[in-house]
Design a protein around this motif. Structure first.
Motif, short mmCIF file in Angstrom:
data_model
loop_
_atom_site.label_atom_id
_atom_site.label_comp_id
_atom_site.label_asym_id
_atom_site.label_seq_id
_atom_site.Cartn_x
_atom_site.Cartn_y
_atom_site.Cartn_z
N ARG A 140 4.30 -38.89 -4.22
CA ARG A 140 4.33 -37.55 -4.01
C ARG A 140 3.56 -36.88 -2.86
O ARG A 140 3.04 -38.24 -2.19
CB ARG A 140 3.84 -37.32 -5.54
CG ARG A 140 4.55 -37.48 -6.76
CD ARG A 140 3.94 -36.97 -7.98
NE ARG A 140 4.57 -37.42 -9.13
CZ ARG A 140 4.61 -38.64 -9.82
NH1 ARG A 140 3.50 -39.25 -9.47
NH2 ARG A 140 5.43 -38.84 -10.98
N SER A 179 2.81 -36.64 0.41
CA SER A 179 3.12 -36.89 1.71
C SER A 179 3.85 -38.23 1.61
O SER A 179 4.22 -38.70 2.83
CB SER A 179 1.96 -37.15 2.61
OG SER A 179 0.90 -38.28 2.19
N ASP A 207 7.35 -39.35 -0.34
CA ASP A 207 8.32 -39.03 -1.42
C ASP A 207 9.41 -40.16 -1.33
O ASP A 207 9.36 -41.09 -0.77
CB ASP A 207 9.18 -37.62 -1.06
CG ASP A 207 10.14 -37.71 0.05
OD1 ASP A 207 9.61 -38.62 1.11
OD2 ASP A 207 11.38 -37.03 -0.23
N SER A 242 12.72 -39.80 1.92
CA SER A 242 12.28 -40.19 3.40
C SER A 242 10.74 -40.98 3.39
O SER A 242 10.36 -40.71 4.69
CB SER A 242 12.14 -39.01 4.12
OG SER A 242 11.25 -38.00 3.78
N GLY A 281 8.03 -39.29 2.87
CA GLY A 281 7.27 -38.30 3.72
C GLY A 281 7.51 -38.05 5.18
O GLY A 281 7.12 -37.10 5.64
N GLY A 290 10.72 -36.89 6.33
CA GLY A 290 11.44 -35.84 6.60
C GLY A 290 12.44 -36.04 7.44
O GLY A 290 12.56 -37.29 8.09
N ASP A 327 12.26 -32.68 -0.06
CA ASP A 327 11.25 -33.69 -0.45
C ASP A 327 11.60 -33.74 -1.84
O ASP A 327 11.87 -33.12 -2.76
CB ASP A 327 9.76 -32.66 -0.31
CG ASP A 327 8.80 -33.67 -0.89
OD1 ASP A 327 8.20 -34.50 -0.26
OD2 ASP A 327 8.18 -33.39 -2.13
N PRO A 369 9.55 -35.72 -4.74
CA PRO A 369 8.59 -36.52 -5.52
C PRO A 369 9.28 -37.41 -6.64
O PRO A 369 10.28 -37.05 -7.46
CB PRO A 369 7.75 -35.59 -5.95
CG PRO A 369 8.51 -34.38 -6.10
CD PRO A 369 9.51 -34.52 -5.14
#
Length: 582
Positions: A16, A18, A20, A23, A25, A27, A79, A81
């Motif tokens: 969760r 930064s 996920d 990816s 975190g 992106g 994102d 999580p």
């Protein structure tokens, strides 16, 4: 749901903020960027290894280039999580385990109760299909179950006796359960790779691996969402999806699903083998390795991507023409005539010019030889140090010479390697001479394992026979999506025979043979490739979306016509150019 096939504990991690699920975190921009560096290259953390493994899997499969349209014309990387549950599993009789992994999003859709199950593409690690199954399922609130199907990048270094633990870090044999540990080995045997050295012929178990991953997924969903448990095949919709070798794996699973575990199957560019139909990968790969270098010197391939250097074909391709002529397999005395004869030979075996043009990349990268050497070892069930035809894997330096692996090289294998050397600091060595055609002798040896009649050839054929897909049940919806220009797994040898066989047996698969699509979406970032082709991934997403709406939403599954996209050209890809509905 029983998980008595697990061979060790389940590792649970939370992702969760930064970091996920989809990816790690990074992106979309981060996934497309340079490899994420390790703070400690010699001993990266499990979190850092996971992040780079996810990035490597995305970059190796999807077209994330600036003109490719990912995130704009199709797809996306939101994102997501959630939690991950991972373990080692084992099919009955297997020596080596396969990884299973469930990604459980926090925003699970309790009304849909959907599980996507997938197998890695190629010989990649467990995240090898995240850009297909994860990118489709996680944003929709589906859980996603993965398996590395007995392949993967958990390389074992015989010099140090170390392999890869469940969390991706290096560990000594005996100190922790390992992704792969050879049954026996010499300290100087080099690098051991699970797909090639397990002694299991893992490809024959790919379907069973997928079905185990589905069962693992249901069991872990019970843990992730206890207020909604139990999750069963009766109350949870399960869609199997995979690409390339993963596509072959889900089609194998379809034929083995006697208990009705799966609700639908989508196979993209599948490496699928049907007994008595089409051609097996080992057959056409060894043929291509021998004949394609010469055939591609024909002038009609002057504009094929990567086929020319400064306007000329590679010198060793011309040397192959001379070699085939010297032993009487080509009759012409001129290079042009020899190229024409080699091309005519491949045409007679089912290769088309459009397929050959994209296969030039596979040829220039010497990938046919890499595939054949590795698969021969798997089919003959050879351990490390005993690969057929004198091949071996060793760590290599920047000049391609064998060296002892250092800590940083070993540590990065799990995150960076594709599962088939060469790559990530591991090279394929052996059976190369100093002639103008240095790989010919080794290729002749590999080809003889298919065409010969000795014990090894018989063993190899028996292993290939064991890969044949079985007939799925009549009511199982199946979609097959393949690029018309696929030069690695041509449709004429794989999807078309499979789909024709299903239809002859009273099944009703949906089949799209997509114009201007080839095998490697990731290559479309190269200008020559991108201009001449379109990505295949959006059609895989579209096929999965139709299956999802059918099995989850109850919509009729129409036999939609094959999209007719236009080659991208020099401009950025558009949704309109894909010929897909909004």
């Amino acid at each position: 749901m029983s998980v008595d096939f697990l061979s060790g504990p389940v590792r649970v991690t939370e992702h969760r903020g930064s970091d996920d699920l989809l990816s790690a975190g990074l992106g979309l921009k981060g996934l497309a960027g340079a490899p994420t560096p390790f703070a400690d290259a010699d001993a990266p953390t499990p979190e850092a290894l996971r992040r780079r493994a996810i990035q490597t899997s995305w970059k190796g499969i999807a077209d994330l280039g600036p003109l490719g349209g990912y995130g704009r014309a199709y797809g996306g990387v939101p994102d997501v999580p959630g939690r991950e549950y991972t373990a080692f599993a084992r099919v009955p009789g297997a020596h080596a385990p396969h990884r299973v992994l469930l990604q459980a999003p926090d925003a699970f859709d309790a009304n849909a109760r959907c599980l996507i199950v997938t197998a890695s593409s190629g010989s990649r690690g467990v995240y090898g299909a995240i850009s297909l199954a994860g990118a489709f399922g996680l944003p929709r609130g589906c859980a996603v179950a993965y398996t590395d199907k007995g392949t993967g990048s958990g390389y074992f270094d015989t010099a140090t006796g170390t392999g890869v633990a469940l969390d991706g870090t290096r560990a000594r044999a005996g100190d922790a359960p390992l992704e792969f540990e050879p049954r026996e080995y010499d300290a100087g045997a080099g690098v051991a790779v699970k797909h090639m050295h397990s002694g299991d012929n893992p490809e024959a178990d790919w379907g069973r691996d997928v079905l185990q991953a589905a069962r693992f997924g249901l069991a872990m969903m019970d843990r992730a969402y206890p207020d909604q448990a139990p999750f069963t095949p009766q109350n949870t919709r399960i869609i199997a999806a995979g690409l390339s070798n993963g596509g072959g794996a889900v089609l194998q699973a379809a034929g083995l699903d006697h208990d009705g575990l799966l609700d639908a199957v989508m196979a993209m560019e599948p490496n699928v083998h049907v007994a008595g139909h089409g051609r097996a990968l080992y057959d056409y790969a060894t043929e291509a390795a021998l004949w394609m270098p010469c055939a591609l010197t024909d002038a009609r391939f002057d504009d094929a991507p990567l086929a020319r250097t400064e306007g000329k074909p590679p010198a060793h391709w011309l040397a192959r023409c001379a070699s085939l002529h010297a032993r009487g397999e080509l009759q012409s005395d001129t290079p042009a005539g020899q190229a024409a004869e080699a091309l005519a030979h491949l045409h007679a075996q089912g290769w088309t010019d459009a397929v050959l043009a994209t296969a030039a990349s596979t040829t220039v990268f010497d990938s046919w030889r890499s595939v054949a050497a590795g698969y021969a070892s798997a089919y003959l069930r050879r351990g490390v140090g005993r690969m057929p035809c004198g091949f071996r894997y060793e760590a290599m330096d920047a000049q391609g010479q064998p060296v002892a692996a250092d800590d940083a090289t070993r540590a990065a294998w799990w995150a960076d390697a594709s599962g088939i050397p060469p790559g990530a600091g591991v090279g394929l060595f052996g059976r190369v001479d100093a002639s103008s055609d240095p790989t010919l002798a080794g290729l002749d040896c590999l080809r003889a394992l298919w065409t010969g009649e000795d014990t090894d050839a018989a063993t190899l054929h028996a292993s290939v026979d064991a890969l044949a897909a079985q007939l799925p049940r009549k009511d199982l919806p199946i979609s097959v999506v393949h690029g018309a220009d696929d030069g690695l797994i041509p449709t004429a040898f794989t999807s078309e025979p499979y789909v024709g066989w299903l239809r002859a047996e009273g099944r009703s698969p949906r089949y799209w043979k997509v114009p201007h699509a080839q095998h490697f979406d990731a290559f479309l970032a190269l200008p020559a490739f991108g201009a001449a082709h379109v990505p295949l991934m959006p059609y895989g997403y579209a096929a999965m979306d139709a299956l999802y709406r059918h099995v989850v939403g109850g919509e009729p599954l129409a036999d939609a016509p094959t999209p007719q996209p236009k080659a991208r050209g020099a401009q950025a890809l558009t949704r309109e150019g894909l010929d897909l509905s909004p």
